[in-house]
Design a protein around this motif. Structure first.
Motif, PDB file in Angstrom:
ATOM      1  N   THR A 189       0.833  -1.194   0.000  1.00  0.00           N
ATOM      2  CA  THR A 189       0.000   0.000   0.000  1.00  0.00           C
ATOM      3  C   THR A 189       0.869   1.245   0.000  1.00  0.00           C
ATOM      4  OG1 THR A 189      -1.930   1.036   1.046  1.00  0.00           O
ATOM      5  CG2 THR A 189      -0.159   0.301   2.503  1.00  0.00           C
ATOM      6  N   HIS A 190       0.257   2.394  -0.327  1.00  0.00           N
ATOM      7  CA  HIS A 190       0.866   3.701  -0.103  1.00  0.00           C
ATOM      8  C   HIS A 190       0.504   4.090   1.325  1.00  0.00           C
ATOM      9  CE1 HIS A 190       0.681   4.667  -4.704  1.00  0.00           C
ATOM     10  NE2 HIS A 190       1.535   3.721  -4.414  1.00  0.00           N
ATOM     11  N   PRO A 191       1.471   4.262   2.197  1.00  0.00           N
ATOM     12  CA  PRO A 191       1.151   4.396   3.622  1.00  0.00           C
ATOM     13  C   PRO A 191       0.657   5.782   4.003  1.00  0.00           C
ATOM     14  CG  PRO A 191       3.487   4.640   3.326  1.00  0.00           C
ATOM     15  CD  PRO A 191       2.927   4.306   1.961  1.00  0.00           C
ATOM     16  N   GLU A 192      -0.170   5.822   5.020  1.00  0.00           N
ATOM     17  CA  GLU A 192      -0.561   7.065   5.665  1.00  0.00           C
ATOM     18  C   GLU A 192       0.589   7.540   6.549  1.00  0.00           C
ATOM     19  OE1 GLU A 192      -5.164   5.737   6.434  1.00  0.00           O
ATOM     20  OE2 GLU A 192      -3.463   4.574   7.199  1.00  0.00           O
ATOM     21  N   PRO A 193       0.476   8.744   7.128  1.00  0.00           N
ATOM     22  CA  PRO A 193       1.476   9.147   8.123  1.00  0.00           C
ATOM     23  C   PRO A 193       1.618   8.081   9.190  1.00  0.00           C
ATOM     24  CG  PRO A 193       0.064  11.002   7.576  1.00  0.00           C
ATOM     25  CD  PRO A 193      -0.523   9.804   6.885  1.00  0.00           C
ATOM     26  N   ALA A 244      -6.442  15.932  -8.143  1.00  0.00           N
ATOM     27  CA  ALA A 244      -6.280  15.451  -6.774  1.00  0.00           C
ATOM     28  C   ALA A 244      -7.627  15.337  -6.067  1.00  0.00           C
ATOM     29  CB  ALA A 244      -5.345  16.377  -6.005  1.00  0.00           C
ATOM     30  N   ARG A 245      -8.523  16.310  -6.289  1.00  0.00           N
ATOM     31  CA  ARG A 245      -9.859  16.253  -5.664  1.00  0.00           C
ATOM     32  C   ARG A 245     -10.669  15.091  -6.223  1.00  0.00           C
ATOM     33  NH1 ARG A 245      -9.664  22.048  -5.912  1.00  0.00           N
ATOM     34  NH2 ARG A 245     -10.899  22.035  -7.829  1.00  0.00           N
ATOM     35  N   TRP A 246     -10.509  14.840  -7.518  1.00  0.00           N
ATOM     36  CA  TRP A 246     -11.238  13.731  -8.152  1.00  0.00           C
ATOM     37  C   TRP A 246     -10.877  12.400  -7.513  1.00  0.00           C
ATOM     38  CZ3 TRP A 246      -8.967   9.643 -10.783  1.00  0.00           C
ATOM     39  CH2 TRP A 246      -9.863   8.782 -11.443  1.00  0.00           C
ATOM     40  N   ARG A 247      -9.646  12.271  -7.018  1.00  0.00           N
ATOM     41  CA  ARG A 247      -9.197  11.008  -6.444  1.00  0.00           C
ATOM     42  C   ARG A 247      -9.995  10.629  -5.202  1.00  0.00           C
ATOM     43  NH1 ARG A 247      -2.714  12.298  -6.968  1.00  0.00           N
ATOM     44  NH2 ARG A 247      -2.583  12.079  -9.233  1.00  0.00           N
ATOM     45  N   LYS A 248     -10.636  11.593  -4.574  1.00  0.00           N
ATOM     46  CA  LYS A 248     -11.450  11.270  -3.400  1.00  0.00           C
ATOM     47  C   LYS A 248     -12.626  10.376  -3.758  1.00  0.00           C
ATOM     48  CE  LYS A 248     -12.215  15.502  -2.167  1.00  0.00           C
ATOM     49  NZ  LYS A 248     -12.736  16.649  -1.379  1.00  0.00           N
ATOM     50  N   ASN A 249     -13.009  10.361  -5.036  1.00  0.00           N
ATOM     51  CA  ASN A 249     -14.135   9.544  -5.489  1.00  0.00           C
ATOM     52  C   ASN A 249     -13.693   8.261  -6.183  1.00  0.00           C
ATOM     53  OD1 ASN A 249     -16.029  11.563  -4.648  1.00  0.00           O
ATOM     54  ND2 ASN A 249     -15.494  12.740  -6.483  1.00  0.00           N
ATOM     55  N   SER A 250     -12.403   7.980  -6.162  1.00  0.00           N
ATOM     56  CA  SER A 250     -11.895   6.770  -6.809  1.00  0.00           C
ATOM     57  C   SER A 250     -12.484   5.532  -6.148  1.00  0.00           C
ATOM     58  CB  SER A 250     -10.367   6.734  -6.727  1.00  0.00           C
ATOM     59  OG  SER A 250      -9.875   5.487  -7.171  1.00  0.00           O
ATOM     60  N   GLU A 251     -12.662   4.463  -6.930  1.00  0.00           N
ATOM     61  CA  GLU A 251     -13.139   3.217  -6.345  1.00  0.00           C
ATOM     62  C   GLU A 251     -12.016   2.474  -5.628  1.00  0.00           C
ATOM     63  OE1 GLU A 251     -12.726   0.275 -10.234  1.00  0.00           O
ATOM     64  OE2 GLU A 251     -14.698   0.890  -9.540  1.00  0.00           O
ATOM     65  N   SER A 252     -10.790   2.949  -5.799  1.00  0.00           N
ATOM     66  CA  SER A 252      -9.656   2.341  -5.115  1.00  0.00           C
ATOM     67  C   SER A 252      -9.591   2.841  -3.678  1.00  0.00           C
ATOM     68  CB  SER A 252      -8.343   2.689  -5.836  1.00  0.00           C
ATOM     69  OG  SER A 252      -7.234   2.379  -5.026  1.00  0.00           O
ATOM     70  N   ASP A 253      -9.575   1.909  -2.733  1.00  0.00           N
ATOM     71  CA  ASP A 253      -9.565   2.277  -1.330  1.00  0.00           C
ATOM     72  C   ASP A 253      -8.303   3.036  -0.956  1.00  0.00           C
ATOM     73  OD1 ASP A 253     -10.781   1.786   1.484  1.00  0.00           O
ATOM     74  OD2 ASP A 253      -8.712   1.098   1.702  1.00  0.00           O
ATOM     75  N   HIS A 254      -7.142   2.588  -1.440  1.00  0.00           N
ATOM     76  CA  HIS A 254      -5.912   3.251  -1.006  1.00  0.00           C
ATOM     77  C   HIS A 254      -5.754   4.619  -1.645  1.00  0.00           C
ATOM     78  CE1 HIS A 254      -3.727   1.870  -4.697  1.00  0.00           C
ATOM     79  NE2 HIS A 254      -2.966   2.893  -4.440  1.00  0.00           N
ATOM     80  N   ILE A 255      -6.302   4.813  -2.847  1.00  0.00           N
ATOM     81  CA  ILE A 255      -6.272   6.152  -3.462  1.00  0.00           C
ATOM     82  C   ILE A 255      -7.171   7.097  -2.687  1.00  0.00           C
ATOM     83  CG2 ILE A 255      -6.945   7.486  -5.506  1.00  0.00           C
ATOM     84  CD1 ILE A 255      -5.902   5.235  -7.230  1.00  0.00           C
ATOM     85  N   ARG A 256      -8.347   6.627  -2.260  1.00  0.00           N
ATOM     86  CA  ARG A 256      -9.228   7.470  -1.449  1.00  0.00           C
ATOM     87  C   ARG A 256      -8.588   7.811  -0.106  1.00  0.00           C
ATOM     88  NH1 ARG A 256     -13.045   3.639  -2.883  1.00  0.00           N
ATOM     89  NH2 ARG A 256     -13.190   2.921  -0.714  1.00  0.00           N
ATOM     90  N   ARG A 257      -7.934   6.826   0.512  1.00  0.00           N
ATOM     91  CA  ARG A 257      -7.270   7.101   1.786  1.00  0.00           C
ATOM     92  C   ARG A 257      -6.188   8.163   1.625  1.00  0.00           C
ATOM     93  NH1 ARG A 257      -4.155   3.766   4.135  1.00  0.00           N
ATOM     94  NH2 ARG A 257      -3.843   2.287   2.443  1.00  0.00           N
ATOM     95  N   ALA A 259      -6.048  10.410  -0.698  1.00  0.00           N
ATOM     96  CA  ALA A 259      -6.686  11.690  -1.015  1.00  0.00           C
ATOM     97  C   ALA A 259      -7.158  12.390   0.249  1.00  0.00           C
ATOM     98  CB  ALA A 259      -7.861  11.468  -1.975  1.00  0.00           C
ATOM     99  N   ARG A 260      -7.695  11.627   1.192  1.00  0.00           N
ATOM    100  CA  ARG A 260      -8.132  12.217   2.461  1.00  0.00           C
ATOM    101  C   ARG A 260      -6.944  12.758   3.253  1.00  0.00           C
ATOM    102  NH1 ARG A 260     -11.729   7.708   2.479  1.00  0.00           N
ATOM    103  NH2 ARG A 260     -10.317   6.527   3.853  1.00  0.00           N
ATOM    104  N   VAL A 261      -5.868  11.986   3.278  1.00  0.00           N
ATOM    105  CA  VAL A 261      -4.671  12.441   3.992  1.00  0.00           C
ATOM    106  C   VAL A 261      -4.145  13.735   3.376  1.00  0.00           C
ATOM    107  CG1 VAL A 261      -2.243  11.895   4.459  1.00  0.00           C
ATOM    108  CG2 VAL A 261      -3.998  10.153   4.806  1.00  0.00           C
ATOM    109  N   ALA A 262      -4.103  13.790   2.041  1.00  0.00           N
ATOM    110  CA  ALA A 262      -3.602  14.982   1.363  1.00  0.00           C
ATOM    111  C   ALA A 262      -4.517  16.181   1.572  1.00  0.00           C
ATOM    112  CB  ALA A 262      -3.443  14.689  -0.132  1.00  0.00           C
ATOM    113  N   GLU A 263      -5.817  15.945   1.611  1.00  0.00           N
ATOM    114  CA  GLU A 263      -6.757  17.046   1.817  1.00  0.00           C
ATOM    115  C   GLU A 263      -6.618  17.633   3.219  1.00  0.00           C
ATOM    116  OE1 GLU A 263     -11.388  17.781   0.705  1.00  0.00           O
ATOM    117  OE2 GLU A 263     -10.979  16.060   1.995  1.00  0.00           O
ATOM    118  N   GLU A 264      -6.317  16.782   4.186  1.00  0.00           N
ATOM    119  CA  GLU A 264      -6.255  17.232   5.578  1.00  0.00           C
ATOM    120  C   GLU A 264      -4.940  17.913   5.925  1.00  0.00           C
ATOM    121  OE1 GLU A 264      -7.057  13.713   7.786  1.00  0.00           O
ATOM    122  OE2 GLU A 264      -9.163  13.598   7.129  1.00  0.00           O
ATOM    123  N   GLY A 265      -3.905  17.718   5.129  1.00  0.00           N
ATOM    124  CA  GLY A 265      -2.643  18.362   5.449  1.00  0.00           C
ATOM    125  C   GLY A 265      -1.584  18.152   4.386  1.00  0.00           C
ATOM    126  N   VAL A 266      -0.664  19.130   4.285  1.00  0.00           N
ATOM    127  CA  VAL A 266       0.453  19.031   3.348  1.00  0.00           C
ATOM    128  C   VAL A 266       1.630  18.321   3.998  1.00  0.00           C
ATOM    129  CG1 VAL A 266       2.067  20.334   1.901  1.00  0.00           C
ATOM    130  CG2 VAL A 266      -0.265  21.169   2.214  1.00  0.00           C
TER     131      VAL A 266
END
Length: 342
Positions: A189-193, A244-257, A259-266
């Motif tokens: 996966t692409h990891p969260e913080p 980048a905003r469009w990725r929040k609606n991706s059917e991929s779970d890790h892309i959505r995760r 996208a949320r991390v990126a939206e909440e902070g740089v």
């Protein structure tokens, strides 16, 4: 062992001017010289054929393992078995498989692949059951499934156990987790913080597959120098922000995760950077800072159970040297027993 981990890089990809045989060899030898175990080879419609690229890597190195992206819609399992068997026979070395179930939605539409998210994981599971059978025996195969039917199929592609490919399963959804448990060697996966990753992906998968994460590294002697080097990836554009905003609606779970991390902070923890993700210049998080700072942060993922690290694309000796400085600190420069593992 906490330090028992491996590192893969990323092979040259879509850049047509930089994907020729000589350039692939140069990058592959740099990766091998700096202790990488292998290189991820992408599958995308605009990229060179991954099997040809893998062959170029094998021909120009002595120990590097190609991690070949395998998209079930693009290649029947019996053809994949022949390709794998041929590469192993020609070079006497293992190749690994990165089992893709999704990919770019536009590319799925181009080939008329209308199977839904969970259905693609189901298909991948059946695909690998056929592929595994063809790589482990030369007997005739009869298979009657939902996606594949074969009668008396015989490909003469049986491999010795030491050359059987390891299977990486990217994704973080429950469907991906089921497939990883069933046929995967590495759950990727692409990891969260770090703190979020420890409480979510890592904690829930403890005791299952070997864990793998993919991120980029921008490191220098000092934090200031590293951030200066990262500046080229920080340029924002309107088109990139929309993507980048469009990725929040991706059917991929890790892309959505992500996208949320990126939206909440740089920037998280002064090192985990989502800038390129936020501006549409990449899908990876980056670890940015001094060699010591980045190594300390990466060590946190290893402590969480990560045993495979996939790094973003590098093409120059300077980039490999900077990353090598981080890896030497991560493994312990004085630990000769681990030298060559990363």
């Amino acid at each position: 062992m906490e330090n028992d981990f491996e590192v893969y890089g990323t092979a040259p990809g879509q850049e047509a001017s930089q994907s020729d045989f000589t350039h692939i060899g140069n990058v592959s030898r740099l990766a091998e010289r700096h202790g990488f175990g292998g290189l991820l080879v992408f599958y995308e419609h605009g990229a060179p054929d991954p099997w040809g690229t893998a062959s170029a890597i094998l021909q120009q190195t002595t120990s590097l393992t190609p991690l070949i992206a395998l998209q079930p819609y693009s290649l029947p399992p019996f053809t994949a078995a022949k390709f794998i068997h041929t590469l192993v026979s020609l070079y006497g070395r293992r190749v690994d498989i990165n089992l893709i179930t999704g990919g770019k939605e536009a590319e799925l539409r181009q080939v008329g692949d209308s199977v839904d998210h969970d259905g693609r994981f189901e298909r991948a599971l059946e695909y690998m059951s056929v592929l595994r059978a063809l790589l482990t025996t030369n007997e005739r195969l009869d298979h009657e499934g939902k996606h594949y039917t074969f009668h008396g199929l015989r490909t003469h592609s049986c491999l010795p156990p030491e050359h059987y490919p390891r299977v990486f399963v990217p994704g973080s959804s429950e469907a991906g987790r089921r497939v990883a448990r069933a046929i995967g060697d590495v759950a990727l996966t692409h990891p969260e913080p770090l703190s979020q990753f420890a409480d979510s992906f890592a904690k829930s998968r403890r005791g299952e597959n070997r864990l793998g994460v993919r991120f980029g590294i921008i490191a220098r002697e000092t934090d200031a120098e590293a951030w200066d080097a990262a500046e080229s990836l920080s340029v924002e554009s309107r088109a990139g922000q929309i993507q980048a905003r469009w990725r929040k609606n991706s059917e991929s779970d890790h892309i959505r995760r992500m996208a949320r991390v990126a939206e909440e902070g740089v920037l998280y923890d002064d090192v985990y950077w989502t800038g390129p993700y936020r501006n549409g210049r990449g899908y990876l998080p980056y670890l940015v800072g001094s060699y010591d700072r980045v190594a300390d942060y990466a060590r946190g993922y290893v402590t969480c159970g990560v045993r495979t690290i996939l790094l973003g694309r590098m093409t120059t000796e300077q980039e490999f040297m900077h990353v090598g400085n981080v890896l030497s600190r991560l493994r312990g420069a004085d630990n000769a027993a681990l030298r060559g593992r990363v």
